[in-house]
Enzyme design. Structure first.
Site, short mmCIF file in Angstrom:
data_model
loop_
_atom_site.label_atom_id
_atom_site.label_comp_id
_atom_site.label_asym_id
_atom_site.label_seq_id
_atom_site.Cartn_x
_atom_site.Cartn_y
_atom_site.Cartn_z
N THR A 151 0.78 -1.26 0.17
CA THR A 151 0.10 -0.11 0.17
C THR A 151 0.87 1.19 0.13
OG1 THR A 151 -1.74 -1.18 1.30
CG2 THR A 151 -1.72 1.32 1.01
N ARG A 179 -12.10 -9.33 -1.18
CA ARG A 179 -11.96 -8.78 0.11
C ARG A 179 -11.36 -7.19 -0.27
NH1 ARG A 179 -7.23 -5.96 2.25
NH2 ARG A 179 -7.19 -6.03 4.29
N THR A 202 -1.87 2.51 7.10
CA THR A 202 -1.39 1.36 6.26
C THR A 202 -1.22 0.21 7.31
OG1 THR A 202 0.07 0.81 4.72
CG2 THR A 202 0.81 2.27 6.28
N GLY A 205 -5.54 -4.01 7.22
CA GLY A 205 -6.74 -3.14 6.99
C GLY A 205 -8.12 -3.53 7.56
C1 SD4 Z 1 -4.96 -3.51 3.27
N1 SD4 Z 1 -4.14 -1.61 4.56
O1 SD4 Z 1 -5.45 -3.70 2.21
C2 SD4 Z 1 -4.17 -2.44 3.33
C3 SD4 Z 1 -2.58 -3.14 3.48
C4 SD4 Z 1 -1.44 -2.26 3.75
O2 SD4 Z 1 0.81 -2.05 3.89
O3 SD4 Z 1 -1.62 -1.20 4.17
N2 SD4 Z 1 -0.12 -2.94 3.52
O4 SD4 Z 1 -5.34 -4.01 4.24
#
Ligand code: SD4
Length: 290
Positions: A151, A179, A202, A205
């Site tokens: 992310t 998802r 981040t 999630g």
């Molecule tokens: C998620 N928050 O889809 C995101 C993943 C993330 O670094 O931030 N990864 O859950």
């Protein structure tokens, strides 16, 4: 001076550099966030977001992205978008070209194609190899999800104090098809309100979403906390109310209307990139001790 923040070491570096370039060539901070996320999405060598990142358990990339403008709380998002880049541009188009906030899945893809983007295969040979390895060793999924930051969340401030937030993600590696995480959810993965601040999240999630992490951070700023204190308070709240969230990394970052910013993490080390209109800095964020 404008200010831009971007999350995570490698993709954040690509994103902040592209954002700085955009502003220096006369672009707005909103354009800069779009350019930063587009550069990171488009880079096939970054196992992070967009092209080259890890697919879902069906071997398909499903992308989530969002953007929010603090002056009037406009927002746009897409989720579970397949075969289209840049997802952040489609999110911005949802905000600017439709009366809606979010489009999902095949209908988000249809909208992107109608607006002029061409469907494409986003899987690289390296990502296919990682997927094939995961198929034979699904129990080792934790090795992947902990080592890859999939992310990039960006916050931005114009010289005059206008605030922006944006995020793009491929979500958790080998996630269940369909998802959706926090990143495209206004209030969870991003929030921006010129009267208070901008914030982003981040990491895990599901937990960040349940915490409404980004809105919670800006709300705490509105109560008088500095951005750094607000981020830490969100993490502390998660640790207290969602103790299971400590199993994986969760990060909250925030930017005040006065340009002060902060970030907090529940475990491990996190890197935040900051461009202040002149120089770029990489800041190491570690969990609070004691
Ligand atoms: C998620 N928050 O889809 C995101 C993943 C993330 O670094 O931030 N990864 O859950």
């Amino acid at each position: 001076m404008p200010l831009v923040l971007a999350t995570w070491d490698k993709p954040g570096e690509v994103a902040v550099a592209a954002a700085a370039k955009k502003v220096m060539s006369g672009g707005s901070v909103l354009d800069a966030l779009e350019s930063g996320l587009t550069a990171a999405e488009d880079d096939p060598d970054l196992v992070a977001i967009g092209r080259g990142s890890h697919p879902n358990s069906d071997g398909e990339l499903e992308l989530d992205a969002s953007v929010m403008v603090g002056s009037d709380l406009r927002a746009g998002a897409v989720c579970a978008l397949r075969g289209i880049l840049p997802a952040i541009r489609v999110a911005r188009w949802v905000m600017e070209r439709t009366p809606h906030v979010m489009l999902a899945g095949d209908q988000a893809r249809r909208f992107a194609i109608e607006q002029g983007l061409r469907p494409q295969n986003l899987m690289t040979p390296t990502a296919i190899k990682a997927y094939e390895r995961w198929l034979t060793e699904p129990d080792r999924v934790e090795d992947y999800v902990h080592s890859v930051h999939d992310t990039v969340t960006m916050l931005g401030r114009e010289d005059d104090g206008r605030l922006f937030a944006a995020s793009s993600t491929s979500g958790w590696s080998f996630k269940k098809p369909g998802r959706v995480g926090d990143s495209p959810i206004v209030g969870a993965g991003i929030y921006a309100d010129d009267e208070t601040g901008a914030a982003g999240a981040t990491g895990w999630g599901e937990e960040l979403w349940k915490a409404c992490a980004s809105y919670r951070a800006t709300n705490l700023i509105s109560q008088g906390l500095a951005p750094q204190e607000a981020c830490q308070a969100v993490i502390d709240h998660m640790v207290r109310r969602q103790p299971a969230s400590t199993a994986r990394q969760c990060v909250v970052l925030a930017l005040g209307k006065d340009g002060r910013f902060g970030a907090a993490v529940n475990k491990g080390v996190f890197h935040l990139w900051v461009w202040n209109g002149v120089t770029t800095e990489r800041i190491e964020v570690v969990p609070k001790t004691g």
